[in-house]
Design a protein around this motif. Structure first.
Motif, PDB file in Angstrom:
ATOM      1  N   THR A 211       0.790  -1.234   0.000  1.00 20.75           N
ATOM      2  CA  THR A 211       0.000   0.000   0.000  1.00 20.75           C
ATOM      3  C   THR A 211       0.823   1.286   0.000  1.00 20.75           C
ATOM      4  O   THR A 211       0.596   2.177  -0.830  1.00 20.75           O
ATOM      5  CB  THR A 211      -1.002   0.004   1.186  1.00 20.75           C
ATOM      6  OG1 THR A 211      -1.881  -1.119   1.029  1.00 20.75           O
ATOM      7  CG2 THR A 211      -1.795   1.281   1.255  1.00 20.75           C
ATOM      8  N   VAL A 212       1.778   1.403   0.914  1.00 19.63           N
ATOM      9  CA  VAL A 212       2.551   2.642   1.037  1.00 19.63           C
ATOM     10  C   VAL A 212       3.240   3.032  -0.274  1.00 19.63           C
ATOM     11  O   VAL A 212       3.161   4.196  -0.689  1.00 19.63           O
ATOM     12  CB  VAL A 212       3.559   2.539   2.207  1.00 19.63           C
ATOM     13  CG1 VAL A 212       4.535   3.706   2.185  1.00 19.63           C
ATOM     14  CG2 VAL A 212       2.819   2.480   3.536  1.00 19.63           C
ATOM     15  N   PRO A 213       3.905   2.110  -0.976  1.00 18.92           N
ATOM     16  CA  PRO A 213       4.548   2.517  -2.238  1.00 18.92           C
ATOM     17  C   PRO A 213       3.562   3.025  -3.277  1.00 18.92           C
ATOM     18  O   PRO A 213       3.792   4.073  -3.911  1.00 18.92           O
ATOM     19  CB  PRO A 213       5.246   1.231  -2.710  1.00 18.92           C
ATOM     20  CG  PRO A 213       5.445   0.421  -1.477  1.00 18.92           C
ATOM     21  CD  PRO A 213       4.248   0.718  -0.627  1.00 18.92           C
ATOM     22  N   GLU A 214       2.435   2.304  -3.458  1.00 18.56           N
ATOM     23  CA  GLU A 214       1.460   2.713  -4.467  1.00 18.56           C
ATOM     24  C   GLU A 214       0.843   4.072  -4.134  1.00 18.56           C
ATOM     25  O   GLU A 214       0.627   4.901  -5.018  1.00 18.56           O
ATOM     26  CB  GLU A 214       0.332   1.674  -4.583  1.00 18.56           C
ATOM     27  CG  GLU A 214       0.774   0.298  -5.030  1.00 18.56           C
ATOM     28  CD  GLU A 214       0.772  -0.715  -3.897  1.00 18.56           C
ATOM     29  OE1 GLU A 214       0.239  -1.822  -4.093  1.00 18.56           O
ATOM     30  OE2 GLU A 214       1.303  -0.386  -2.815  1.00 18.56           O
ATOM     31  N   VAL A 215       0.563   4.285  -2.857  1.00 17.82           N
ATOM     32  CA  VAL A 215      -0.043   5.555  -2.440  1.00 17.82           C
ATOM     33  C   VAL A 215       0.941   6.706  -2.630  1.00 17.82           C
ATOM     34  O   VAL A 215       0.561   7.811  -3.039  1.00 17.82           O
ATOM     35  CB  VAL A 215      -0.528   5.466  -0.980  1.00 17.82           C
ATOM     36  CG1 VAL A 215      -0.976   6.829  -0.458  1.00 17.82           C
ATOM     37  CG2 VAL A 215      -1.661   4.452  -0.861  1.00 17.82           C
TER      38      VAL A 215
END
Length: 272
Positions: A211-215
């Motif tokens: 999640t963190v990378p995509e966001v």
């Protein structure tokens, strides 16, 4: 990067005659949402130029493009993780391709371990913010100013108006949806009890490995984001039981109907 992004997008455009405006990244056990898409065009990741392949159980590894609740959507049935051995550029490549295809809003979902002791396995949590504990960032390296600024603002990584919209949907459906901070860890091992206690002192409510990378890349690209975690288990040390991926899949299956009705209602009532 520009060339391979455009090649991947061009390949997808050849297969469809619609321009998706909403992207959906569906985490472990949550890919069932894509099965609801009408008149779907399904494209396997392995067929798309330069796309990685998903290697994790519960991730089908395909794009599904079509209409859902009146919206033109592109859904990832399965994502890519840093722990699979992919670098950050590969993990976030689909978000770059979505932007190239015209996506303006991104719904990111995941299965996560509950850190907040007020949560229960099976809860849905709207992500209000995140902590990057992956030890890396997808924006490291040279910056393409056409994609986004060198130093993007992350003060509203999860769009406040979308969070408010999500909570109104929860109220309409009488769903007890939590709100909280998601912590992204590298994985693939689950956290120790001591690590969970540390993450709680940091202000985390849930922990996962995605999640963190995509966001981060979505924010860089000017895509507004809504994040939803399915609390698939309570993290280590809270309950006296071992953690397994099978439990994650079982719990997401149990909350399938609530998850489907929640996301579909948000799409149906999403302001144009």
């Amino acid at each position: 990067m520009e060339m391979i992004r455009k090649e991947a997008a061009a390949f997808i455009k050849e297969k469809v005659n619609v321009e998706p405006t909403v992207g959906l990244i569906l985490g472990s056990g949550l890919g069932v949402l894509a099965d609801e898409i009408q008149n779907p065009v399904v494209i396997s990741y392995k067929d798309i130029p330069h796309f990685p392949e998903s290697t994790v159980s519960g991730h089908k590894g395909q794009l599904v493009i079509g209409k859902l609740e009146g919206r033109q959507v592109i859904a990832m049935q399965g994502r890519f993780h840093y722990y699979e051995g992919y670098d950050m550029k590969q993990v976030t490549f689909p978000v770059r391709v979505m932007k190239e295809l015209g996506v303006e809003t991104l719904f990111v979902t995941n299965a996560a371990g509950g850190i907040n002791e007020g949560f229960n396995a099976g809860d849905l949590m709207v992500i209000t913010d995140h902590i990057n504990n992956l030890g890396d960032n997808p924006l490291v390296g040279s910056n393409d100013d056409e994609l986004g600024p060198r130093f993007p603002d992350m003060s509203e990584a999860y769009d406040r108006s979308l969070i408010e919209h999500a909570m109104k949907s929860a109220d309409r459906l009488s769903l007890n949806v939590q709100k909280g901070v998601y912590i992204g860890n590298k994985g693939p091992a689950y956290e120790t009890g001591a690590e969970v206690r540390m993450l709680r002192t940091w202000g985390g409510d849930a922990v996962g490995m995605s999640t963190v990378p995509e966001v981060t890349v979505a924010n860089h690209a000017g895509i507004r984001v809504l994040g939803i975690s399915c609390i698939s288990n309570m993290a280590a040390g809270i309950l006296d039981q071992p953690l397994t991926h099978d439990e994650v899949i079982e719990t997401t299956a149990q909350v399938r109907e609530d998850f489907l009705s929640f996301v579909k209602d948000m799409l149906k009532t999403l302001p144009a």
